[in-house]
Design a protein around this motif. Structure first.
Motif, PDB file in Angstrom:
ATOM      1  N   HIS A 224       0.967  -1.192   0.082  1.00  0.00           N
ATOM      2  CA  HIS A 224       0.168   0.178  -0.065  1.00  0.00           C
ATOM      3  C   HIS A 224       0.871   1.248  -0.041  1.00  0.00           C
ATOM      4  CE1 HIS A 224       0.944  -0.309   4.197  1.00  0.00           C
ATOM      5  NE2 HIS A 224       0.791   0.823   4.347  1.00  0.00           N
ATOM      6  N   THR A 225       0.176   2.465  -0.154  1.00  0.00           N
ATOM      7  CA  THR A 225       0.911   3.646   0.070  1.00  0.00           C
ATOM      8  C   THR A 225       0.192   4.150   1.261  1.00  0.00           C
ATOM      9  OG1 THR A 225      -0.456   5.006  -1.429  1.00  0.00           O
ATOM     10  CG2 THR A 225       1.644   4.113  -2.302  1.00  0.00           C
ATOM     11  N   ASP A 226       0.670   5.197   2.041  1.00  0.00           N
ATOM     12  CA  ASP A 226      -0.034   5.837   2.892  1.00  0.00           C
ATOM     13  C   ASP A 226      -0.492   7.208   2.389  1.00  0.00           C
ATOM     14  OD1 ASP A 226       1.084   3.956   4.634  1.00  0.00           O
ATOM     15  OD2 ASP A 226       2.332   5.121   5.970  1.00  0.00           O
ATOM     16  N   PRO A 227      -1.969   7.431   2.969  1.00  0.00           N
ATOM     17  CA  PRO A 227      -2.612   8.854   2.497  1.00  0.00           C
ATOM     18  C   PRO A 227      -2.155   9.903   3.198  1.00  0.00           C
ATOM     19  CG  PRO A 227      -3.981   7.434   4.071  1.00  0.00           C
ATOM     20  CD  PRO A 227      -2.664   6.712   3.943  1.00  0.00           C
ATOM     21  N   THR A 228      -0.695  10.152   3.346  1.00  0.00           N
ATOM     22  CA  THR A 228      -0.266  11.115   4.484  1.00  0.00           C
ATOM     23  C   THR A 228       0.455  12.145   3.390  1.00  0.00           C
ATOM     24  OG1 THR A 228       1.614   9.553   4.680  1.00  0.00           O
ATOM     25  CG2 THR A 228      -0.239   9.625   6.206  1.00  0.00           C
ATOM     26  N   LEU A 229       1.158  13.153   4.247  1.00  0.00           N
ATOM     27  CA  LEU A 229       2.215  13.894   3.509  1.00  0.00           C
ATOM     28  C   LEU A 229       3.405  13.055   3.996  1.00  0.00           C
ATOM     29  CD1 LEU A 229       1.158  17.219   5.422  1.00  0.00           C
ATOM     30  CD2 LEU A 229       1.423  17.092   2.800  1.00  0.00           C
ATOM     31  N   ILE A 230       3.997  12.723   4.933  1.00  0.00           N
ATOM     32  CA  ILE A 230       4.891  11.810   5.130  1.00  0.00           C
ATOM     33  C   ILE A 230       4.437  10.834   6.362  1.00  0.00           C
ATOM     34  CG2 ILE A 230       6.766  13.169   4.559  1.00  0.00           C
ATOM     35  CD1 ILE A 230       7.380  13.859   7.627  1.00  0.00           C
ATOM     36  N   THR A 231       5.053   9.729   6.616  1.00  0.00           N
ATOM     37  CA  THR A 231       4.840   8.859   7.338  1.00  0.00           C
ATOM     38  C   THR A 231       6.322   8.645   8.407  1.00  0.00           C
ATOM     39  OG1 THR A 231       3.069   7.695   6.516  1.00  0.00           O
ATOM     40  CG2 THR A 231       4.136   6.354   8.246  1.00  0.00           C
ATOM     41  N   ILE A 232       6.267   8.784   9.624  1.00  0.00           N
ATOM     42  CA  ILE A 232       7.478   8.396  10.400  1.00  0.00           C
ATOM     43  C   ILE A 232       7.186   7.222  11.061  1.00  0.00           C
ATOM     44  CG2 ILE A 232       8.948   9.145  12.301  1.00  0.00           C
ATOM     45  CD1 ILE A 232       8.452  12.055  11.624  1.00  0.00           C
ATOM     46  N   LEU A 233       8.082   6.157  10.724  1.00  0.00           N
ATOM     47  CA  LEU A 233       7.977   4.688  11.273  1.00  0.00           C
ATOM     48  C   LEU A 233       9.164   4.611  12.371  1.00  0.00           C
ATOM     49  CD1 LEU A 233       5.776   2.340  10.639  1.00  0.00           C
ATOM     50  CD2 LEU A 233       7.882   1.242   9.422  1.00  0.00           C
ATOM     51  N   MET A 234       8.641   4.019  13.243  1.00  0.00           N
ATOM     52  CA  MET A 234       9.636   3.595  14.318  1.00  0.00           C
ATOM     53  C   MET A 234       9.245   2.064  14.430  1.00  0.00           C
ATOM     54  SD  MET A 234      10.595   3.271  17.626  1.00  0.00           S
ATOM     55  CE  MET A 234       8.999   3.919  18.781  1.00  0.00           C
ATOM     56  N   GLN A 235      10.485   1.214  14.300  1.00  0.00           N
ATOM     57  CA  GLN A 235      10.178  -0.137  14.382  1.00  0.00           C
ATOM     58  C   GLN A 235      11.021  -0.926  15.653  1.00  0.00           C
ATOM     59  OE1 GLN A 235      10.958  -2.074  10.433  1.00  0.00           O
ATOM     60  NE2 GLN A 235      12.410  -0.443   9.691  1.00  0.00           N
ATOM     61  N   ASP A 236      10.564  -1.673  16.159  1.00  0.00           N
ATOM     62  CA  ASP A 236      11.403  -2.566  17.394  1.00  0.00           C
ATOM     63  C   ASP A 236      12.535  -3.205  16.524  1.00  0.00           C
ATOM     64  OD1 ASP A 236      10.481  -4.778  16.212  1.00  0.00           O
ATOM     65  OD2 ASP A 236       9.156  -5.373  17.974  1.00  0.00           O
ATOM     66  N   ASP A 237      13.492  -4.103  17.078  1.00  0.00           N
ATOM     67  CA  ASP A 237      14.551  -4.884  16.387  1.00  0.00           C
ATOM     68  C   ASP A 237      14.009  -6.006  15.584  1.00  0.00           C
ATOM     69  OD1 ASP A 237      13.726  -6.443  18.412  1.00  0.00           O
ATOM     70  OD2 ASP A 237      15.717  -6.372  19.293  1.00  0.00           O
ATOM     71  N   VAL A 238      12.872  -6.176  15.195  1.00  0.00           N
ATOM     72  CA  VAL A 238      12.584  -7.321  14.480  1.00  0.00           C
ATOM     73  C   VAL A 238      12.213  -6.863  12.946  1.00  0.00           C
ATOM     74  CG1 VAL A 238      10.928  -9.289  14.169  1.00  0.00           C
ATOM     75  CG2 VAL A 238      11.388  -8.571  16.404  1.00  0.00           C
ATOM     76  N   PRO A 239      12.740  -7.351  11.992  1.00  0.00           N
ATOM     77  CA  PRO A 239      12.600  -6.784  10.589  1.00  0.00           C
ATOM     78  C   PRO A 239      11.413  -7.268  10.179  1.00  0.00           C
ATOM     79  CG  PRO A 239      14.746  -8.066  10.855  1.00  0.00           C
ATOM     80  CD  PRO A 239      14.025  -8.252  12.085  1.00  0.00           C
ATOM     81  N   GLY A 240      10.986  -6.413   9.022  1.00  0.00           N
ATOM     82  CA  GLY A 240       9.454  -6.622   8.647  1.00  0.00           C
ATOM     83  C   GLY A 240       8.932  -5.649   7.624  1.00  0.00           C
ATOM     84  N   LEU A 241       9.485  -4.654   7.476  1.00  0.00           N
ATOM     85  CA  LEU A 241       8.996  -3.500   6.530  1.00  0.00           C
ATOM     86  C   LEU A 241       9.901  -4.013   5.272  1.00  0.00           C
ATOM     87  CD1 LEU A 241       7.883  -0.762   5.812  1.00  0.00           C
ATOM     88  CD2 LEU A 241       9.992   0.244   6.674  1.00  0.00           C
ATOM     89  N   GLN A 242       9.189  -3.824   4.175  1.00  0.00           N
ATOM     90  CA  GLN A 242       9.879  -3.693   2.831  1.00  0.00           C
ATOM     91  C   GLN A 242       9.242  -2.715   2.001  1.00  0.00           C
ATOM     92  OE1 GLN A 242       8.649  -7.798   1.388  1.00  0.00           O
ATOM     93  NE2 GLN A 242      10.834  -8.678   2.307  1.00  0.00           N
TER      94      GLN A 242
END
Ligand code: OGA
Ligand code: NI
Length: 351
Positions: A224-242
């Motif tokens: 998906h894309t986000d319907p935002t201006l920008i998104t700020i994503l903070m992740q814990d230490d487990v990978p998953g974002l692609q």
């Protein structure tokens, strides 16, 4: 019916209700996500890294150039030295896990079929038409200014309001600084984007370890894309974002003490497609649960979102018409589309 299925049914009802007076025809929502001929997954080294401390010093213009390049070429970057104290980040992540470890009845108090509700729990669901299970559970809520919304947030765990409030107030400062830099990177006044800003909406995302499903595939979150201006994503230490870059999937693995910033649909429109909304997804991890905190930064309802006039001329005609964020947001519920293609409704040619 399990609680998961109840929520799914309610979400579909909400969508159906929103779709009643459909004024638009739209392309098949199932074909909105590109099929990549070659799907390669590269490991690390693909994430541009921005030093936010340097943005406040004599190297500001150089860092702004780096931000502009990353938005244009990659659609995302990581930010280090962002100024959010490590303790506030850890408190936020711990509180998020505590909330999602509560008994299901406790969490379901925040279930709502109203997509505009100030707080809302969304659970995992099965998409049987595509034989896919989407495992993400998320608690989504408004949070700016914190004092206006805090009373709607969970009071269990006890520290939720305090710890989450502290994180939200800190990440807000990062948002403003990054939006100012992005404005300047486009050659616009420093507060051009910031002055359209109204909100800050947070989604605490929880991905259970190895969720069980009999369906063909399990996603954390689908492309998906986000319907935002920008998104700020903070992740814990487990990978998953692609993310998709150069027609390839790239793993954006967590970098300690940094956040990921990416371009959303509204910035694509405002920049006249110079910065493109980032296609991304989250995959599930079979060994560990994963938590991420997405801060969605979006414009005020009546803000005009067409391409900035300074960015259009005879050689660069406006790709989108002027439209308000309210119009965009309303159309989002009608066109079941999860990518920036939903902006096509506002293209100049579609007059
Ligand atoms: C989101 C999202 C990705 C992640 O919340 O919009 O895309 O890695 N999250 O959790
Ligand atoms: Ni997203």
């Amino acid at each position: 019916m399990s609680p998961t299925m109840v929520q799914q049914a309610e979400d579909h009802l909400a969508l159906a209700a929103g779709a009643k007076n459909v004024p638009y025809t739209y392309t098949d929502p199932l074909s909105e996500v590109p099929t990549l001929p070659v799907v390669e997954t590269s490991a690390d080294g693909s994430t541009p890294i921005i030093d936010m401390e340097a943005l406040l010093g004599p190297q500001r213009s150089e860092i702004i150039q780096q931000i502009g390049l990353a938005c244009e070429k990659n659609g995302f970057f990581a930010v280090k030295n962002h100024g959010i104290p490590e303790m506030k980040i850890n408190n936020m992540l711990d509180t998020a896990k505590e909330f999602f470890h509560l008994p299901v009845e406790e969490r379901l108090k925040f279930r709502s079929a109203d997509p505009n509700s100030v707080i809302r729990l969304v659970t995992g669901f099965e998409d049987k038409t595509r034989n896919i299970f989407v495992s993400r559970q998320s608690l989504k809520f408004h949070c700016h200014p914190v004092e206006d919304y805090q009373n709607h947030w969970p009071s269990n765990p006890l520290s939720f309001r305090e710890k989450v409030g502290e994180y939200c107030a800190s990440v807000r400062k990062v948002e403003v600084a990054i939006l100012e830099a992005i404005s300047e990177s486009l050659g616009l006044e420093r507060d051009y984007i910031d002055k359209t800003l109204k909100g800050h909406y947070v989604s605490i995302n929880y991905y259970p370890a190895c969720p069980e499903s009999e369906l063909d595939a399990t996603f954390g979150v689908r492309t998906h894309t986000d319907p935002t201006l920008i998104t700020i994503l903070m992740q814990d230490d487990v990978p998953g974002l692609q993310v998709i870059n150069d027609d390839k999937w790239i793993d954006v693995n967590p970098i300690p003490n940094s956040v990921v910033v990416h371009v959303g649909d509204m910035l694509q429109a405002l920049s006249n497609c110079r910065y493109k909304s980032l296609l991304h997804q989250a995959i599930v991890n079979c060994k560990k649960e994963r938590v991420s905190i997405a801060s969605y930064c979006y414009p005020s309802d009546d803000a005009m979102i067409g391409p900035a006039k300074k960015l259009t001329d005879n050689d660069h005609p406006a790709i989108y018409k002027d439209f308000t964020y309210r119009e965009f947001h309303e159309s989002m519920w009608r066109v079941k589309c999860s990518t920036a293609k939903r902006l096509d409704l506002f293209k100049v040619e579609s007059d």
